[in-house]
Design a protein around this motif. Structure first.
Motif, short mmCIF file in Angstrom:
data_model
loop_
_atom_site.label_atom_id
_atom_site.label_comp_id
_atom_site.label_asym_id
_atom_site.label_seq_id
_atom_site.Cartn_x
_atom_site.Cartn_y
_atom_site.Cartn_z
N PHE A 194 0.93 -1.13 0.27
CA PHE A 194 -0.10 0.18 0.08
C PHE A 194 0.52 1.16 -0.14
O PHE A 194 2.35 1.23 0.33
CB PHE A 194 -0.65 0.24 1.01
CG PHE A 194 -2.07 -1.23 1.21
CD1 PHE A 194 -2.42 -1.26 0.00
CD2 PHE A 194 -1.59 -2.27 2.23
CE1 PHE A 194 -4.14 -1.82 0.16
CE2 PHE A 194 -2.56 -3.16 2.16
CZ PHE A 194 -3.66 -3.27 1.16
N ASN A 195 0.30 2.09 -0.80
CA ASN A 195 1.67 3.83 -0.84
C ASN A 195 -0.33 4.57 -0.76
O ASN A 195 -0.57 4.46 -1.90
CB ASN A 195 2.01 3.84 -1.50
CG ASN A 195 2.42 5.65 -1.58
OD1 ASN A 195 2.30 5.90 -0.96
ND2 ASN A 195 3.86 5.88 -1.63
N GLN A 299 2.45 -10.11 9.19
CA GLN A 299 4.22 -9.63 8.18
C GLN A 299 3.87 -8.16 7.70
O GLN A 299 3.27 -8.26 7.26
CB GLN A 299 4.19 -10.48 7.48
CG GLN A 299 5.99 -9.97 6.88
CD GLN A 299 6.83 -10.85 7.57
OE1 GLN A 299 6.43 -11.71 9.15
NE2 GLN A 299 7.75 -10.65 7.50
N VAL A 300 4.17 -6.68 8.76
CA VAL A 300 4.53 -5.43 7.65
C VAL A 300 5.85 -5.53 7.52
O VAL A 300 7.28 -6.19 8.23
CB VAL A 300 4.43 -4.84 9.24
CG1 VAL A 300 4.23 -3.37 8.77
CG2 VAL A 300 3.42 -4.88 9.97
N TYR A 301 5.97 -4.87 5.87
CA TYR A 301 7.16 -4.92 5.44
C TYR A 301 7.17 -3.82 4.75
O TYR A 301 6.63 -3.63 3.77
CB TYR A 301 6.77 -6.39 4.29
CG TYR A 301 8.26 -6.18 3.20
CD1 TYR A 301 9.81 -5.25 4.03
CD2 TYR A 301 8.41 -6.06 2.08
CE1 TYR A 301 11.17 -5.42 3.33
CE2 TYR A 301 9.79 -6.37 1.48
CZ TYR A 301 10.74 -6.05 1.45
OH TYR A 301 11.80 -5.42 0.69
N THR A 302 8.55 -3.52 5.20
CA THR A 302 8.32 -1.54 4.70
C THR A 302 8.63 -1.74 3.57
O THR A 302 9.34 0.18 3.00
CB THR A 302 9.07 -0.42 5.39
OG1 THR A 302 9.72 -1.21 6.29
CG2 THR A 302 7.83 -0.43 6.94
N GLY A 303 9.09 -2.20 2.39
CA GLY A 303 9.22 -2.14 1.50
C GLY A 303 10.62 -1.60 1.20
O GLY A 303 11.31 -1.32 -0.01
N ASN A 304 12.16 -2.64 2.09
CA ASN A 304 13.54 -1.88 2.66
C ASN A 304 14.29 -2.07 1.05
O ASN A 304 15.26 -1.40 1.25
CB ASN A 304 14.20 -2.93 3.75
CG ASN A 304 12.93 -2.81 4.62
OD1 ASN A 304 11.73 -1.93 4.82
ND2 ASN A 304 13.24 -3.36 5.55
N ALA A 322 8.64 2.48 -0.97
CA ALA A 322 7.95 2.79 -2.12
C ALA A 322 6.35 2.60 -1.42
O ALA A 322 5.60 3.22 -1.42
CB ALA A 322 7.88 2.07 -3.56
N GLY A 323 5.91 1.39 -0.38
CA GLY A 323 5.19 1.11 -0.23
C GLY A 323 5.20 -0.01 1.41
O GLY A 323 6.06 -0.52 1.22
#
Length: 362
Positions: A194-195, A299-304, A322-323
């Motif tokens: 999501f963004n 699972q939270v993934y911040t697009g690292n 980016a998302g």
């Protein structure tokens, strides 16, 4: 192919078109679900994938709020997980070992030596069979896949159905069902990023996130859980009150640094049954999405690891942050961790799971 309306309920309709062609000549179908004045989703048969999701901000401006690509080559490669249904086993399995009833099965691994999202040829790259459906006031598409015995090394033949439904209130319902003819393990999720400022608009560092979880699973340098649940209290993982993502991913906590400078962790959710577990918001534009699920983890993934090499539907490259993915699921490496909730599915049982994303603007 024209977008012929196949199913309707009030202003909500489902239409379909051929979106692309696979290298072997098989067509990829896109279903468009929504209404002229409501949230609208685009779902592809390739990977049972949420390719786009349009929602208004507080000023009525409509944007696609999930990352995605148009090219088949990208969706079979670098962009395989964007919006896709992943399985048979979402997240990681250490060393590709799956013990079931005293027998250890060796399943396919990636270059890391571990299994991620079902293996290198997981469900995200499969062509699913789909058909439009209506359930009450909701309309959408049901996608089905048969995974034979030994697929990526997993035991048992698995029959899977994923259903995407939209309702007039702007809720996207994603339901999963599966049966097997032999004991196996299953863990599905949707891997949308999501963004809420709009796909390709920049980073999500100005978003706020709340996760109703008292604990999380620390990971080692290869992102495999180290074992026991750790309390979030006093750590950047404490999201029980909404926090700005940009303030958390720059924290010097070793778990943040070890995951590439951001979140890539499983939160152990509070409560049981179907409940609200997370809220992601973009204060500048007013868009918010509430996440409800029956699952025990997220699972939270911040697009690292986005590095600009992948270009989205907007024509702009996806760079770091980016998302953010909110992947409702069971815990990573559960087959090797009997203290975690079981992911074993047996003949005669039916796996069922539901996740709902509720959109609003204010």
């Amino acid at each position: 192919m024209p977008r012929d309306a196949l199913v309707s309920e009030g202003e909500l309709t489902v239409s379909q078109e051929t979106a692309a062609t696979l290298p072997d000549g098989r067509p990829v179908t896109r279903w468009t679900i929504g209404s002229p004045r409501g949230v609208t989703a685009e779902v592809l048969s390739l990977g049972a994938r949420l390719q786009a999701l349009y929602a208004p901000d507080r000023d009525g401006r409509w944007e696609n709020v999930v990352l995605g690509c148009d090219g088949v080559e990208e969706m079979l490669g670098e962009a395989a997980y964007l919006g896709a249904t992943v399985g048979r086993y979402a997240n990681r399995i250490a060393d590709g070992t799956v013990p079931v009833d005293g027998t250890t099965h060796r399943v396919a691994t990636q270059e890391t030596g571990h299994t991620l999202h079902g293996g290198p040829d997981g469900f995200a790259t499969r062509l699913w069979e789909g058909a439009p459906v209506r359930e009450g006031r909701r309309v959408g598409v049901a996608l089905r896949l048969r995974s034979p015995t030994g697929d990526q090394g997993f035991p048992g033949e698995l029959s899977v159905e994923v259903t995407y439904l939209l309702d007039p209130a702007g809720e996207l319902w994603i339901g999963y069902r599966a049966t097997t003819d032999a004991p196996t393990v299953v863990n599905f999720t949707n891997h949308a990023y999501f963004n809420l400022a709009g796909e390709g608009s920049g980073t999500v560092l100005d978003h706020t996130l709340r996760v109703d979880a008292p604990g999380y699973l620390p990971v080692d340098g290869e992102l495999i859980p180290t074992g026991p649940v750790e309390p979030v209290t006093g750590t950047p993982f404490d999201l029980r009150e909404a926090a700005v993502l940009g303030e958390r991913v720059v924290d010097g906590h070793p778990q943040i640094a070890g995951a590439g400078g951001g979140f890539d962790h499983n939160w152990v959710l509070d409560g049981h049954g179907f409940r609200r577990v997370a809220v992601l918001s973009h204060p500048a534009g007013g868009r918010s999405v509430e996440c409800f699920t029956t699952e025990p983890g997220i699972q939270v993934y911040t697009g690292n690891h986005f590095d600009g090499s992948l270009t989205g539907r907007s024509g702009r490259p996806y760079r770091k942050y980016a998302g953010v993915a909110l992947e409702t699921q069971h815990f990573p490496d559960s087959p090797n961790r009997p203290e975690y909730p079981s992911t074993v599915l047996r003949p005669g049982e039916q796996f069922r799971s539901m996740t709902v994303y509720r959109f609003s603007a204010g």
